[in-house]
Design a protein around this motif. Structure first.
Motif, PDB file in Angstrom:
ATOM      1  N   LYS A 141      -4.420   5.175  -0.025  1.00  0.00           N
ATOM      2  CA  LYS A 141      -5.528   5.568  -0.884  1.00  0.00           C
ATOM      3  C   LYS A 141      -5.087   6.541  -1.965  1.00  0.00           C
ATOM      4  O   LYS A 141      -5.890   7.012  -2.764  1.00  0.00           O
ATOM      5  N   PRO A 154       0.832  -1.223   0.000  1.00  0.00           N
ATOM      6  CA  PRO A 154       0.000   0.000   0.000  1.00  0.00           C
ATOM      7  C   PRO A 154       0.854   1.256   0.000  1.00  0.00           C
ATOM      8  O   PRO A 154       2.028   1.216   0.381  1.00  0.00           O
ATOM      9  N   ASP A 192      -7.400  -5.526  -7.525  1.00  0.00           N
ATOM     10  CA  ASP A 192      -8.684  -5.039  -6.993  1.00  0.00           C
ATOM     11  C   ASP A 192      -9.154  -6.030  -5.937  1.00  0.00           C
ATOM     12  O   ASP A 192      -9.523  -7.168  -6.258  1.00  0.00           O
ATOM     13  N   ILE A 193      -9.125  -5.634  -4.689  1.00  0.00           N
ATOM     14  CA  ILE A 193      -9.463  -6.546  -3.587  1.00  0.00           C
ATOM     15  C   ILE A 193     -10.955  -6.432  -3.296  1.00  0.00           C
ATOM     16  O   ILE A 193     -11.480  -5.348  -3.087  1.00  0.00           O
ATOM     17  N   SER A 194     -11.596  -7.570  -3.241  1.00  0.00           N
ATOM     18  CA  SER A 194     -13.043  -7.598  -2.952  1.00  0.00           C
ATOM     19  C   SER A 194     -13.395  -8.938  -2.343  1.00  0.00           C
ATOM     20  O   SER A 194     -12.814  -9.958  -2.683  1.00  0.00           O
ATOM     21  N   SER A 242      -3.854   4.587   4.891  1.00  0.00           N
ATOM     22  CA  SER A 242      -4.902   4.029   4.026  1.00  0.00           C
ATOM     23  C   SER A 242      -5.489   2.772   4.664  1.00  0.00           C
ATOM     24  O   SER A 242      -4.859   2.159   5.536  1.00  0.00           O
ATOM     25  N   TYR A 243      -6.661   2.401   4.217  1.00  0.00           N
ATOM     26  CA  TYR A 243      -7.305   1.220   4.815  1.00  0.00           C
ATOM     27  C   TYR A 243      -8.106   0.525   3.738  1.00  0.00           C
ATOM     28  O   TYR A 243      -8.349   1.056   2.645  1.00  0.00           O
ATOM     29  N   LEU A 244      -8.550  -0.697   4.101  1.00  0.00           N
ATOM     30  CA  LEU A 244      -9.306  -1.528   3.168  1.00  0.00           C
ATOM     31  C   LEU A 244     -10.500  -2.124   3.919  1.00  0.00           C
ATOM     32  O   LEU A 244     -10.356  -2.601   5.047  1.00  0.00           O
ATOM     33  N   THR A 264      -5.751  -8.657   0.604  1.00  0.00           N
ATOM     34  CA  THR A 264      -4.966  -7.598  -0.042  1.00  0.00           C
ATOM     35  C   THR A 264      -3.543  -8.122  -0.198  1.00  0.00           C
ATOM     36  O   THR A 264      -3.276  -9.313   0.043  1.00  0.00           O
ATOM     37  N   LEU A 268      -6.994  -2.858   7.998  1.00  0.00           N
ATOM     38  CA  LEU A 268      -8.167  -3.609   7.504  1.00  0.00           C
ATOM     39  C   LEU A 268      -9.372  -3.266   8.399  1.00  0.00           C
ATOM     40  O   LEU A 268      -9.320  -3.472   9.629  1.00  0.00           O
TER      41      LEU A 268
END
Length: 951
Positions: free
Chosen positions: A933, A745, A947-949, A750-752, A765, A841
């Motif tokens: 971010k 990152p 792309d993390i999902s 930043s965060y997810l 991630t 996270l």
């Protein structure tokens, strides 16, 4: 010590360094890196790391250069064990440490699979004196005995790059070294070992004087304590105390003593000291034996005869044995007849003993005119005919004069008796060939060759007649017994025509009354071929430039023959050892060469020439011709290799030695002087002409440029000069000088969003980083070193890929912010570098309030660092290289005092513990501030961001 990836040595060999060798204990286990929570329980692991990683920290490199030094006495018989490479390199269990090269520490070298083998890389001069067991690695002396004095007239030794294992004490500067290059195979255990064997001197040579007879001259007036150096001192090929230490005389004659002086170079010169008063006239020579003794145990001696000659000074004057002599002369004596001789004695020598005779001023002039005195011989002769008015008594005062002396005096009283009678008669009868009054004799006639008989008669018949020979020559006149009036003329020695061809002598007879008569005899010698030709120069030394024109003139030989006629005619011939392309004219003696000579093929010619006369049988003589071919600049400089390649670690210091460019020129003198220069890249590189050392002016960075190609020109000193060029390739070896750069990152803030429905094992991630270095320096490992959140242990990171996955299903209690501190570390040598990044996270169904999450990130307390190693599978030797940073301190301490190994080991452990704690503190504070971010520069990544999902 040199740093970076070149610690194991490189082909460049640009920097000389050394490392103390530590022998680990056999009971020590495998190596491991201490964690941040290291305690007293981890101390054995740390100690093992220090003692064990030094000798083997280069096993993961492509090559390993090791230097071993042994020492032994000269003159040992065959089969004496010098050392075991397997044991001294710690390749055997129980040889001072665990065998890191074998798969099983319990197996010997011969039981390895595949087994190790040892072999000499080259069979040079050193290989003649030692033998190497290919299986056990043991070195023994060979059947050829090592003679230190014959082997190392100029000393020897070399520089080896890499680790140094010292088997014996370091040799002194005048050591004699045998050098061996040993290869350890097979390839996966390859080692290149440089073995130095120092040959220690023993007292196997006695002192020796260069000449057996030594002469020293001392003037007889030399004062007491006069010191005279004795030239030609004794020499001893042995070194140090085994060389010449003292001198003494076998007999001092109570007149001399001996002293020895030593100059600043350690050379000892004996001096003879006069201890008493000398007198050449009493004793003109002393003979003794001078003895030189070395300092061996037992000592050896050499001797020579010492002759001490006493040189003369003018400390004596002429002396007559008598003060007066009486002389009688008859009135009919022949003019020129010697009437007497005076003789004085001077005990000195040479010019100091020269005596001249003269009349005193008191002698009347009439007496001087009548009697002539020879000033050199002292002979008095009748100078004029005795007349009737001559005085009958003459007093002649004669002086003997010496240099710097008062003349000695003798008086000669001459009485003249007047008589009148007929002279004696001389009747010759010739035995040798006589023609017209001349007697002809061959040269080299034997001694006592008879020439003629002479009969002597007295016409009066009442006087006794005597006879003698007057004149110079190898003749004598002897009475021929039993006759009283017969005399034989014969030779006394062989005569030489080349010295004198003609003699004139006289037979003189006189009676008791003093009347005499003379018979002249002429002798002519006949030549014989008894002389060989003689060269004017027995050694003819010539010079000629190489590449001469054909039939070039060399010299004209000249020999002379003392014989006459055809016996003296000389012809010239080449000896059997003369090359066929040399010619010699037999009549003129002109020497020529028919072909071009090449100095590089042969510089000196030596052969004989003969000069032969035309006598029967002919005689000849031999001379030696030495021809030196002078050099011309007809050879260009030649590089040992057309292409040179050097491997240099990056960040190599400016003006460090990169390598040696070897060049030769077959010419000599100024024509063979070679100057080297860099044709291109001269702003970066420079070359030392005298030693051929290539250097870089500035430090080199592999990340800016990984290799350089140079052209070096060699120009000789001839007129006109000749030149040649060689290609030089310099390859920079990578050093771990760049820490990993985290690309994703991009920020610690930043965060997810992680959905609670994410399945275990799913990719959440990733952490992605790159490293500008190469090889193992660019191999990156990822690890989580700190966690905070409801249940942050639910996430794990792949140490190889950096992928972060969910380990367990998320529960209702897991909602909220999870923070993972990730350490990104390379596996560089000698010390790994790392960076840190915070992965945030947020476990929730949705992000309803971003400011709330950002506020949590800002207020979240610091995370304690767990300091866990990256769990990536790499070769064990690379893990050992991560902590090599402790070795410089350990090496520095060992150099100070090898005798305090226990103390130095404790100091090394203490310093390493402090350094590890320092790294721990640095890891806590070091992090990469990259926004998660923010925008990502896709050109810096080798792939697109994921792309993390969870859906």
């Amino acid at each position: 010590m040199r740093g970076g990836g070149d610690a194991c040595g490189s082909q460049a060999g640009a920097v000389s360094w050394s490392r103390a060798t530590w022998r680990p204990r056999p009971d020590m286990g495998s190596l491991s890196r201490p964690s941040s929570s290291a305690s007293h329980g981890n101390l054995p692991h740390l100690l093992l790391f220090f003692l064990f990683v030094g000798p083997f920290n280069c096993l993961a490199s492509y090559s390993r250069a090791t230097e071993i030094l042994y020492s032994l006495n000269e003159g040992l018989p065959a089969g004496v064990l010098i050392g075991s490479l397997a044991e001294d390199l710690r390749l055997l269990p129980g040889a001072g440490g665990q065998d890191l090269l074998s798969q099983s520490p319990q197996h010997s070298v011969a039981e390895r699979n595949p087994p190790l083998s040892f072999s000499l890389a080259s069979q040079g001069l050193s290989g003649q004196y030692v033998t190497l067991d290919n299986r056990s690695g043991e070195l023994h002396t060979s059947a050829q005995e090592i003679d230190r004095e014959a082997l190392c007239l100029e000393g020897g030794g070399g520089i080896a790059w890499g680790s140094s294992i010292s088997i014996s004490s370091s040799p002194s500067a005048d050591s004699c070294l045998l050098l061996l290059d040993v290869l350890v195979l097979p390839q996966e255990y390859f080692r290149f070992v440089k073995v130095k064997i120092a040959i220690r001197d023993i007292n196997d040579n006695a002192p020796r004087f260069p000449i057996s007879q030594i002469s020293v001259w001392v003037p007889e007036n030399a004062p007491v304590n006069t010191r005279l150096a004795i030239e030609h001192p004794a020499v001893d090929p042995d070194m140090g105390t085994n060389g010449v230490q003292t001198y003494r005389l076998l007999d001092y004659h109570r007149m001399f003593t001996l002293d020895v002086e030593e100059n600043e170079n350690g050379e000892r010169t004996p001096y003879l000291i006069v201890m008493g008063l000398l007198d050449r006239e009493t004793q003109d020579q002393y003979v003794s034996v001078i003895i030189a003794e070395d300092g061996g145990s037992p000592p050896l001696i050499g001797s020579a005869t010492l002759t001490i000659g006493i040189s003369d000074i003018n400390d004596n004057c002429p002396l007559f044995t008598d003060s007066q002599i009486n002389i009688t002369v008859y009135g009919n004596a022949t003019v020129g007849t010697p009437i007497a001789a005076v003789q004085a004695v001077d005990r000195d020598l040479g010019n100091n003993a020269q005596i001249t005779y003269s009349y005193s001023q008191k002698v009347p002039q009439a007496s001087k005119d009548l009697f002539h005195l020879n000033e050199n011989t002292g002979v008095i002769k009748l100078f004029s005919k005795i007349g009737g008015s001559v005085l009958q008594t003459h007093k002649l005062t004669i002086l003997a004069n010496g240099p710097g002396c008062i003349p000695a005096v003798i008086t000669a009283l001459v009485t003249i008796i007047k008589v009148i009678f007929r002279p004696p008669e001389i009747v010759p009868r010739y035995i040798a060939n006589q023609i017209d009054g001349i007697i002809y004799l061959k040269e080299l006639e034997p001694v006592n060759t008879p020439i003629a008989f002479f009969t002597i008669r007295d016409p009066e018949g009442k006087y006794k007649v005597n006879c003698y020979l007057d004149g110079e020559g190898p003749f004598r006149l002897l009475p021929y017994k039993p006759y009283s009036n017969e005399y034989l003329l014969e030779t006394t020695k062989p005569m030489d025509y080349e010295l004198q061809q003609f003699y004139e002598i006289a037979i003189v007879a006189w009676n008791s009354e003093g009347f005499q008569v003379k018979k002249m005899i002429k002798v002519q010698l006949l030549d014989d071929n008894d002389n060989a030709p003689v060269f004017l120069q027995p050694l003819v030394e010539l010079t000629i430039e190489e590449n001469n024109a054909p039939n070039a003139f060399l010299t004209k030989l000249d020999a002379t023959d003392a014989d006459s006629g055809e016996r003296g005619q000389v012809s010239y011939f080449l000896g059997p050892d003369a090359p066929s392309y040399f010619s010699l004219d037999s009549v003129t003696g002109i020497l020529t060469v028919s072909t071009q000579l090449d100095r590089e093929e042969k510089e000196k010619y030596r052969y004989t020439v003969r000069a032969v006369d035309s006598g029967k049988p002919p005689q000849e003589s031999v001379a030696t011709v030495v021809i030196t071919v002078l050099d011309k600049n007809d050879n260009s400089p030649r590089f040992i290799n057309k292409d040179f390649s050097f491997f240099v670690p990056e960040n190599f210091p400016g003006y460090g030695e990169i390598g040696v460019i070897s060049v030769t020129d077959a010419d000599t003198g100024q024509n063979g002087w070679v100057a080297l220069s860099v044709v291109n890249q001269s702003d970066i590189f420079v070359i030392d002409t005298g030693k051929g050392l290539l250097r870089a002016k500035v430090s080199l960075d592999r990340e800016q440029q990984s290799s350089y190609t140079l052209w070096v020109e060699a120009v000789d000193g001839g007129t006109p000069p000749l030149s040649s060029t060689a290609k030089i390739t310099i390859l920079l070896l990578d050093i771990n000088d760049n820490p990993p750069l985290v690309l994703f990152p991009q920020s610690n803030m930043s965060y997810l969003l992680v959905l609670p429905s994410t399945l275990p094992g799913s990719l959440v991630t990733e952490v992605y980083a790159v490293d500008k270095d190469t090889g193992m320096n660019a191999v990156i490992a990822y690890s989580i070193i700190g966690r905070r959140g409801p249940r942050p242990e639910s996430f794990r990171i792949d140490p190889k890929t950096g992928n972060i996955t969910l380990e367990e299903a998320l529960l209702q209690t897991d909602y909220g912010l999870h923070r993972l501190l990730v350490k990104v570390s390379d596996h560089g040598y000698p010390e790994p570098l790392h960076s840190t990044v915070m992965v945030n996270l947020f476990v929730n169904d949705t992000v309803s309030n971003e400011s709330y999450i950002e506020n949590l990130l800002r207020k979240e307390p610091e995370i304690s660092i767990e300091e866990k190693e990256p769990q990536i599978s790499i070769e064990p030797t690379h893990r050992k290289a991560e902590s090599v940073s402790c070795m410089p301190t350990l090496v520095a301490l060992s150099v100070i005092s090898l005798s305090s190994i226990t103390f130095l080991t404790g100091m090394g452990i203490y310093i390493c513990l402090r350094r590890e704690k320092k790294h721990h503190r640095e890891d806590e504070n070091l992090e990469v501030q990259t926004p998660l971010k923010g925008k990502i520069d896709l050109h810096m990544r080798e792939r697109k961001p994921m792309d993390i999902s969870n859906i």
